[in-house]
Scaffold this active site. Sequence first.
Site, short mmCIF file in Angstrom:
data_model
loop_
_atom_site.label_atom_id
_atom_site.label_comp_id
_atom_site.label_asym_id
_atom_site.label_seq_id
_atom_site.Cartn_x
_atom_site.Cartn_y
_atom_site.Cartn_z
N HIS A 39 -37.83 23.59 -15.42
CA HIS A 39 -37.91 22.67 -16.57
C HIS A 39 -37.11 23.20 -17.76
O HIS A 39 -37.39 22.85 -18.89
CB HIS A 39 -39.35 22.42 -17.01
N GLU A 85 -17.04 22.04 -18.32
CA GLU A 85 -17.43 20.72 -18.83
C GLU A 85 -16.64 19.62 -18.11
O GLU A 85 -17.18 18.56 -17.77
CB GLU A 85 -17.19 20.63 -20.33
N LYS A 129 -8.19 3.80 1.19
CA LYS A 129 -7.40 4.96 0.78
C LYS A 129 -7.34 5.09 -0.74
O LYS A 129 -7.28 6.19 -1.26
CB LYS A 129 -5.99 4.85 1.37
N SER A 182 -11.31 24.89 -30.94
CA SER A 182 -11.43 23.63 -31.67
C SER A 182 -10.25 23.51 -32.63
O SER A 182 -9.80 24.51 -33.20
CB SER A 182 -12.75 23.62 -32.45
N SER A 221 0.82 -1.22 0.00
CA SER A 221 0.00 0.00 0.00
C SER A 221 0.85 1.27 0.00
O SER A 221 0.31 2.37 -0.08
CB SER A 221 -0.98 0.00 1.18
N LYS A 265 -14.79 28.42 -32.74
CA LYS A 265 -15.25 27.86 -31.47
C LYS A 265 -14.57 28.48 -30.25
O LYS A 265 -13.41 28.84 -30.27
CB LYS A 265 -15.01 26.34 -31.44
N1 ARG Z 1 -1.71 -1.16 5.17
C1 ARG Z 1 -2.84 -1.58 5.93
C2 ARG Z 1 -4.04 -0.67 5.72
O1 ARG Z 1 -3.88 0.36 5.17
C3 ARG Z 1 -2.51 -1.59 7.39
C4 ARG Z 1 -1.83 -2.86 7.69
C5 ARG Z 1 -2.71 -3.83 8.33
N2 ARG Z 1 -2.22 -5.10 7.96
C6 ARG Z 1 -2.60 -6.19 8.54
N3 ARG Z 1 -2.11 -7.29 8.10
N4 ARG Z 1 -3.42 -6.23 9.55
O2 ARG Z 1 -5.14 -0.99 6.11
#
Ligand code: ARG
Length: 471
Positions: A160, A295, A330, A282, A27, A288
């Site tokens: 409308h 947009e 995330k 354009s 991550s 244009k």
């Molecule tokens: N990187 C994980 C998260 O963002 C946190 C780690 C938790 N890992 C685990 N094996 N319990 O949720």
Amino acid sequence: MTHAGGQMWGGRFAGSLDELFAQFQKSLPVDHVLAFADLQVNRAWSRALANVGVFTADELLRVHAAIEDLEGHWRTTGIPADDPAEDVHSLVERELVARCGELGKRIHTGRSRNDQVATDLRLYLRERIGALASAITALCGQLVAKAAAHHDAPMPGYTHLQRAQPITIGHWALAHCEAFARDRERLRDAGERMAECPLGSGALAGTVLGVDRAAVAADLGFRGGPTHNSLDATAQRDHLCELAFACAMACTHLSRLAEDTIFFATQEARFVTFGDAVSTGSSLMPQKRNPDAMELVRGKCSRAHGALQALLGSVKGLPMAYNRDLQTDKESLLPLLTETESCLRVATLAVQHATFDVARCASEAERGYLNATDLADLLVEAGVPFRDAHGIVGAAVNRAVALGVELQDLPADERQRLLPQLRVDLKQALAARTVLARRDVLGGTAPNRVRAEVTRWQQRLTDWNTEDRTP
Ligand code: ARG
């Protein structure tokens, strides 16, 4: 990457991760943005550990020196998002061990990445919410400026997308402000749901050694103190869903603002011209001038909806407590925050560079029977029941359409035949400015009311600016 090196959890594993899975489960490319929050958490946690004897006072100083050193280093180099470490927590621990050796290895005592990530994220989101709130302040600032300049300028109002009644440009601008004000409240409100500190919840069941959780929460500036259930604290993400909804709703409002102004900029309406700073041309058609900024704002809104959907889906059906699915939170939320903020900033710019053609708006407000309701109201004043007046005016509109004139321009004989009850000067009584002035009610479009709302909004912006500056 092998189990023996790098990870925080290699003990019972002999083989290494398949490289495909190793990359898949990382991550760090996403959560590296939590690094400074993670350092803050490490500072508070090591202090709490010192209070229960894990570190002596001198050792704590060395741990804190290591944290400071790492923080300073990353402030100059940036955070290494492509490091082989699995996640931001592993990266920070490895770097602290490199700086204070055996002391660094003690820092994860009584803690889990599950309560750590929950805490990091809340700290980090505080700042992001603040930035979003101030982006809304800036957008409303531009809209209020338009409202102040055009508080009495008539334009056609639509329902409308059919001409309905005259409104003022200022009233239109402040209508959008009202929606963004609610979005701002929702963002702040989502922040309120992050006021309690999860640290000390451990992996799922709570921490050991008698750590003073209230002190940790205070140390990290959590106004609500510690969370009250370790399972919930590590497993719930509804505060993130709530924040995502606030963003998705703000994007939806941006999309409506965009749609309004894109329509205003058409050759059919010609109420607004966007300046060069926010328009594109354009590659083929030399004439244009396209309202691409708005947009794109309208277009990006659907991705915001997608992010909310993804977050809700990722928590649905998860057994108590933490599951690795939660790591994907995330991936959905963070780009949504970035996108929402940039849409707010670009919409602010587009409003700033939008110029109303006040004369055209005013002349169009006189065309298309926007004053028909007011004609019915005049009949009501002359004693005709409203439902009958509605029918009488409907017939008058039909006749005016057939003759190609406005209601106030009906020839005298037609007027005598269709509206015998009326003695008033229709030119004056049905002029857009008269029609506007009659809506002299709180929340109405009469210029004096809009002027008063502009004043109220200016005060509100001052308050928001102060709030935005206080962390
Ligand atoms: N990187 C994980 C998260 O963002 C946190 C780690 C938790 N890992 C685990 N094996 N319990 O949720």
